[in-house]
Scaffold this motif. Structure first.
Motif, PDB file in Angstrom:
ATOM      1  N   ALA A  30     -14.677 -33.985  -7.428  1.00 18.52           N
ATOM      2  CA  ALA A  30     -13.604 -34.970  -7.386  1.00 18.52           C
ATOM      3  C   ALA A  30     -12.638 -34.713  -6.240  1.00 18.52           C
ATOM      4  O   ALA A  30     -12.067 -35.634  -5.685  1.00 18.52           O
ATOM      5  CB  ALA A  30     -12.858 -34.978  -8.718  1.00 18.52           C
ATOM      6  N   GLU A  31     -12.435 -33.428  -5.855  1.00 12.81           N
ATOM      7  CA  GLU A  31     -11.503 -33.092  -4.797  1.00 12.81           C
ATOM      8  C   GLU A  31     -12.264 -32.708  -3.537  1.00 12.81           C
ATOM      9  O   GLU A  31     -13.320 -32.069  -3.595  1.00 12.81           O
ATOM     10  CB  GLU A  31     -10.601 -31.932  -5.231  1.00 12.81           C
ATOM     11  CG  GLU A  31      -9.628 -32.306  -6.326  1.00 12.81           C
ATOM     12  CD  GLU A  31      -8.644 -31.181  -6.605  1.00 12.81           C
ATOM     13  OE1 GLU A  31      -7.570 -31.162  -5.962  1.00 12.81           O
ATOM     14  OE2 GLU A  31      -8.957 -30.336  -7.441  1.00 12.81           O
ATOM     15  N   LEU A  32     -11.696 -33.089  -2.411  1.00 10.70           N
ATOM     16  CA  LEU A  32     -12.307 -32.767  -1.123  1.00 10.70           C
ATOM     17  C   LEU A  32     -11.588 -31.592  -0.487  1.00 10.70           C
ATOM     18  O   LEU A  32     -10.384 -31.399  -0.663  1.00 10.70           O
ATOM     19  CB  LEU A  32     -12.240 -33.977  -0.192  1.00 10.70           C
ATOM     20  CG  LEU A  32     -13.086 -35.196  -0.564  1.00 10.70           C
ATOM     21  CD1 LEU A  32     -12.850 -36.322   0.437  1.00 10.70           C
ATOM     22  CD2 LEU A  32     -14.571 -34.838  -0.592  1.00 10.70           C
ATOM     23  N   LEU A  33     -12.340 -30.803   0.255  1.00 12.45           N
ATOM     24  CA  LEU A  33     -11.767 -29.734   1.061  1.00 12.45           C
ATOM     25  C   LEU A  33     -11.584 -30.265   2.472  1.00 12.45           C
ATOM     26  O   LEU A  33     -12.542 -30.737   3.087  1.00 12.45           O
ATOM     27  CB  LEU A  33     -12.691 -28.518   1.069  1.00 12.45           C
ATOM     28  CG  LEU A  33     -12.908 -27.805  -0.267  1.00 12.45           C
ATOM     29  CD1 LEU A  33     -13.943 -26.696  -0.106  1.00 12.45           C
ATOM     30  CD2 LEU A  33     -11.599 -27.232  -0.773  1.00 12.45           C
ATOM     31  N   VAL A  34     -10.364 -30.188   2.959  1.00 14.45           N
ATOM     32  CA  VAL A  34     -10.072 -30.734   4.289  1.00 14.45           C
ATOM     33  C   VAL A  34      -9.973 -29.596   5.296  1.00 14.45           C
ATOM     34  O   VAL A  34      -9.531 -28.483   4.970  1.00 14.45           O
ATOM     35  CB  VAL A  34      -8.751 -31.533   4.275  1.00 14.45           C
ATOM     36  CG1 VAL A  34      -8.875 -32.739   3.364  1.00 14.45           C
ATOM     37  CG2 VAL A  34      -7.577 -30.665   3.846  1.00 14.45           C
ATOM     38  N   CYS A  35     -10.390 -29.868   6.512  1.00 18.53           N
ATOM     39  CA  CYS A  35     -10.256 -28.894   7.599  1.00 18.53           C
ATOM     40  C   CYS A  35      -8.775 -28.720   7.934  1.00 18.53           C
ATOM     41  O   CYS A  35      -7.984 -29.662   7.844  1.00 18.53           O
ATOM     42  CB  CYS A  35     -11.040 -29.364   8.822  1.00 18.53           C
ATOM     43  SG  CYS A  35     -10.867 -28.277  10.256  1.00 18.53           S
ATOM     44  N   LEU A  36      -8.417 -27.514   8.338  1.00 17.83           N
ATOM     45  CA  LEU A  36      -7.018 -27.216   8.652  1.00 17.83           C
ATOM     46  C   LEU A  36      -6.562 -27.813   9.977  1.00 17.83           C
ATOM     47  O   LEU A  36      -5.360 -27.897  10.241  1.00 17.83           O
ATOM     48  CB  LEU A  36      -6.803 -25.695   8.692  1.00 17.83           C
ATOM     49  CG  LEU A  36      -7.142 -24.932   7.403  1.00 17.83           C
ATOM     50  CD1 LEU A  36      -6.982 -23.438   7.627  1.00 17.83           C
ATOM     51  CD2 LEU A  36      -6.282 -25.395   6.253  1.00 17.83           C
ATOM     52  N   PHE A  37      -7.529 -28.253  10.809  1.00 12.86           N
ATOM     53  CA  PHE A  37      -7.168 -28.681  12.163  1.00 12.86           C
ATOM     54  C   PHE A  37      -7.679 -30.056  12.565  1.00 12.86           C
ATOM     55  O   PHE A  37      -7.176 -30.636  13.528  1.00 12.86           O
ATOM     56  CB  PHE A  37      -7.704 -27.660  13.182  1.00 12.86           C
ATOM     57  CG  PHE A  37      -7.255 -26.248  12.917  1.00 12.86           C
ATOM     58  CD1 PHE A  37      -5.991 -25.831  13.312  1.00 12.86           C
ATOM     59  CD2 PHE A  37      -8.084 -25.350  12.265  1.00 12.86           C
ATOM     60  CE1 PHE A  37      -5.574 -24.536  13.078  1.00 12.86           C
ATOM     61  CE2 PHE A  37      -7.670 -24.055  12.023  1.00 12.86           C
ATOM     62  CZ  PHE A  37      -6.414 -23.644  12.425  1.00 12.86           C
ATOM     63  N   CYS A  38      -8.672 -30.587  11.841  1.00 16.04           N
ATOM     64  CA  CYS A  38      -9.263 -31.871  12.224  1.00 16.04           C
ATOM     65  C   CYS A  38      -9.559 -32.693  10.972  1.00 16.04           C
ATOM     66  O   CYS A  38      -9.396 -32.201   9.846  1.00 16.04           O
ATOM     67  CB  CYS A  38     -10.527 -31.644  13.054  1.00 16.04           C
ATOM     68  SG  CYS A  38     -11.925 -30.959  12.122  1.00 16.04           S
ATOM     69  N   PRO A  39     -10.021 -33.946  11.125  1.00 16.88           N
ATOM     70  CA  PRO A  39     -10.273 -34.811   9.960  1.00 16.88           C
ATOM     71  C   PRO A  39     -11.500 -34.425   9.135  1.00 16.88           C
ATOM     72  O   PRO A  39     -11.778 -35.068   8.116  1.00 16.88           O
ATOM     73  CB  PRO A  39     -10.475 -36.205  10.594  1.00 16.88           C
ATOM     74  CG  PRO A  39      -9.876 -36.111  11.955  1.00 16.88           C
ATOM     75  CD  PRO A  39     -10.077 -34.715  12.399  1.00 16.88           C
ATOM     76  N   GLU A  40     -12.245 -33.419   9.525  1.00 17.50           N
ATOM     77  CA  GLU A  40     -13.450 -33.027   8.799  1.00 17.50           C
ATOM     78  C   GLU A  40     -13.121 -32.678   7.342  1.00 17.50           C
ATOM     79  O   GLU A  40     -12.116 -32.023   7.053  1.00 17.50           O
ATOM     80  CB  GLU A  40     -14.083 -31.814   9.484  1.00 17.50           C
ATOM     81  CG  GLU A  40     -15.388 -31.346   8.859  1.00 17.50           C
ATOM     82  CD  GLU A  40     -16.562 -32.240   9.208  1.00 17.50           C
ATOM     83  OE1 GLU A  40     -17.595 -32.155   8.525  1.00 17.50           O
ATOM     84  OE2 GLU A  40     -16.435 -33.032  10.168  1.00 17.50           O
ATOM     85  N   SER A  41     -13.966 -33.128   6.410  1.00 17.72           N
ATOM     86  CA  SER A  41     -13.783 -32.811   4.995  1.00 17.72           C
ATOM     87  C   SER A  41     -15.138 -32.769   4.299  1.00 17.72           C
ATOM     88  O   SER A  41     -16.085 -33.441   4.733  1.00 17.72           O
ATOM     89  CB  SER A  41     -12.867 -33.835   4.307  1.00 17.72           C
ATOM     90  OG  SER A  41     -13.464 -35.113   4.320  1.00 17.72           O
ATOM     91  N   VAL A  42     -15.229 -31.993   3.233  1.00 20.55           N
ATOM     92  CA  VAL A  42     -16.479 -31.865   2.463  1.00 20.55           C
ATOM     93  C   VAL A  42     -16.132 -31.785   0.990  1.00 20.55           C
ATOM     94  O   VAL A  42     -15.012 -31.410   0.621  1.00 20.55           O
ATOM     95  CB  VAL A  42     -17.276 -30.603   2.878  1.00 20.55           C
ATOM     96  CG1 VAL A  42     -17.693 -30.657   4.336  1.00 20.55           C
ATOM     97  CG2 VAL A  42     -16.487 -29.339   2.588  1.00 20.55           C
ATOM     98  N   PRO A  43     -17.078 -32.132   0.095  1.00 23.82           N
ATOM     99  CA  PRO A  43     -16.849 -31.932  -1.338  1.00 23.82           C
ATOM    100  C   PRO A  43     -16.687 -30.437  -1.635  1.00 23.82           C
ATOM    101  O   PRO A  43     -17.235 -29.583  -0.928  1.00 23.82           O
ATOM    102  CB  PRO A  43     -18.125 -32.490  -1.987  1.00 23.82           C
ATOM    103  CG  PRO A  43     -18.721 -33.386  -0.961  1.00 23.82           C
ATOM    104  CD  PRO A  43     -18.358 -32.810   0.361  1.00 23.82           C
TER     105      PRO A  43
END
Length: 432
Positions: A30-43
């Motif tokens: 349900a929650e995404l992990l977001v990159c600390l520096f760019c828009p990249e995200s993954v489950p």
């Protein structure tokens, strides 16, 4: 979604709006992990992908990720902080190839709890997670809508989860721990059931060709237990949420002797953890000993206090008696007349119908060394047994059964002549 069986033109008709299935809020994805520096995200289940991305693309390493209670919130917090201030204000800088040419040197950044802000953040997330877990545990303890089949005999259980867990421990010698130590119980049981459905042993986790082979293996190898080294089970035990950075093994291995005694310690706010004892005849549990004794007397007509007084039972005799009764009932055998029955329920009906509740066999039957060992390893009833009420009777009983040799053994020759060992040596010499 709803549709008619078929219109006059032979086509289905939609009678109400359709909707896509909603993902549960507490689902792992349900929650995404977001990159600390760019828009990249993954489950969240794919956190390793994002950690690899941080390392390769941004040269960032997060220390002890497995100890972060809520990784999505942790990442969001630091993403915001890195927008406010440079990374070097928070992270240690590790320079690779420091002795080589400048053009081949690279800077890597380490984010860890050495930084006080990071440490405080991790502790807050841990505390919040602990509060959520304890709240969930309390809901499960109070839940009376629990409904599930036993994994081993398919007996149906409704009401409280403890009835099923106690049944599996008592009838199948399979214990995953005390109900009060477990959280997310349904998910835990689902995980165990899935392994059994896949013909996998719960302890050694080997796969077998059929259920019969698996059942025989778990019985013969005493594998009716879970593998404590399997970290998948950690999330189902409250102990793993208690202290930041400590697993259940580390918490249990702490030695109390390392604690420094302080005469000024104030123990006035100490609250003893209630002991939950289980009735000898049913699944009833009580948090005080008087309650469990009263229950057994009123509900089943069994008076342990009366037996102790009438038979003048010492402490270890009471232990053996309780273990004897537990074992006989577990084996579907009447402890009074030794008659064998097909089920535990049948023997309990017999005990009541024939008036065998307070009927005990000859003391030589149950006053045996084998009954020093508990039938159930977590039998709290054994911890509540007491010796005789009066100290004088204690001294009398012990004096009758335990030989006492005075310190003055000046007549050593007579003692040797009457010694049991001396007699054994004589017998041995005569035999040879």
């Amino acid at each position: 979604m709803a549709a008619s069986e078929g219109g006059e033109d032979g086509q289905d008709s939609i009678l109400e709006p359709l909707c896509f299935p909603e993902q549960p809020a507490d689902s792992p994805g349900a929650e995404l992990l977001v990159c600390l520096f760019c828009p990249e995200s993954v489950p969240q289940p794919q956190k390793d992908v994002l950690l690899k991305h941080l390392l390769l693309e941004h040269k960032m390493v997060i220390a002890d990720v497995k100890l972060i209670a809520d990784l999505p919130k942790y990442m969001l917090y630091w993403k915001g902080r890195f927008l406010e201030q440079p990374v070097t204000d928070f992270c240690s800088v590790i320079k690779t190839n420091s002795t080589g040419p400048v053009e081949k040197q690279e800077d890597y950044f380490l984010l860890c709890d050495v930084l006080p802000e990071d440490r405080v953040l991790r502790e807050k997330l841990q505390q919040k997670r602990l509060e959520e877990v304890l709240e969930q545990q309390q809901k499960e303890r109070d839940d009376s809508s629990f409904h599930r089949l036993c994994m081993f005999c398919s007996e149906e259980f409704t009401g409280n989860r403890s009835s099923l867990l106690n049944h599996m421990a008592r009838e199948h010698s399979f214990s995953i721990g005390l109900p009060d130590n477990i959280v997310y119980c349904n998910e835990f049981l689902d995980a165990l059931q899935s392994k059994l459905d896949n013909l996998q042993c719960l302890y050694c986790e080997k796969t077998f060709r059929d259920k019969t082979t698996l059942k025989d293996h778990m019985r013969k190898k005493a594998h009716r237990r879970i593998n404590a080294s399997n970290r998948e089970y950690d999330r189902f035990y409250v102990i793993n949420y208690l202290e930041l950075g400590k697993t259940w093994e580390e918490v249990q291995s702490e030695d109390d002797r390392e604690l420094v005694d302080d005469e000024d310690d104030d123990w006035s706010d100490w609250q003893a953890h209630p002991v939950t004892a289980v009735c000898l005849f049913c699944d009833h549990q009580s948090e005080t000993m008087e309650q469990i004794y009263t229950h057994m007397k009123e509900a089943h007509g069994f008076d342990l206090h009366l037996l102790r007084t009438e038979l003048n039972l010492r402490f270890y005799q009471q232990v053996k008696l309780v273990n004897f009764i537990r074992r006989q009932i577990h084996q579907s055998r009447c402890y009074g007349c030794q008659e064998k029955f097909e089920s535990r329920a049948a023997v309990l009906r017999h005990v009541v119908a024939e008036g065998h509740v307070m009927k005990l066999p000859d003391m030589s039957t149950w006053d045996q060394p084998q009954y020093y060992f508990p039938t159930y390893e977590n039998d709290a009833l054994l911890c509540t047994l007491s010796d005789s009420d009066e100290g004088e009777s204690d001294e009398t009983n012990h004096g009758e059964d335990v030989p006492v040799i005075a310190e003055d053994i000046s007549n050593l020759r007579a003692l040797k002549q009457t010694s049991v060992l001396n007699q054994l040596l004589k017998n041995r010499s005569s035999c040879s």
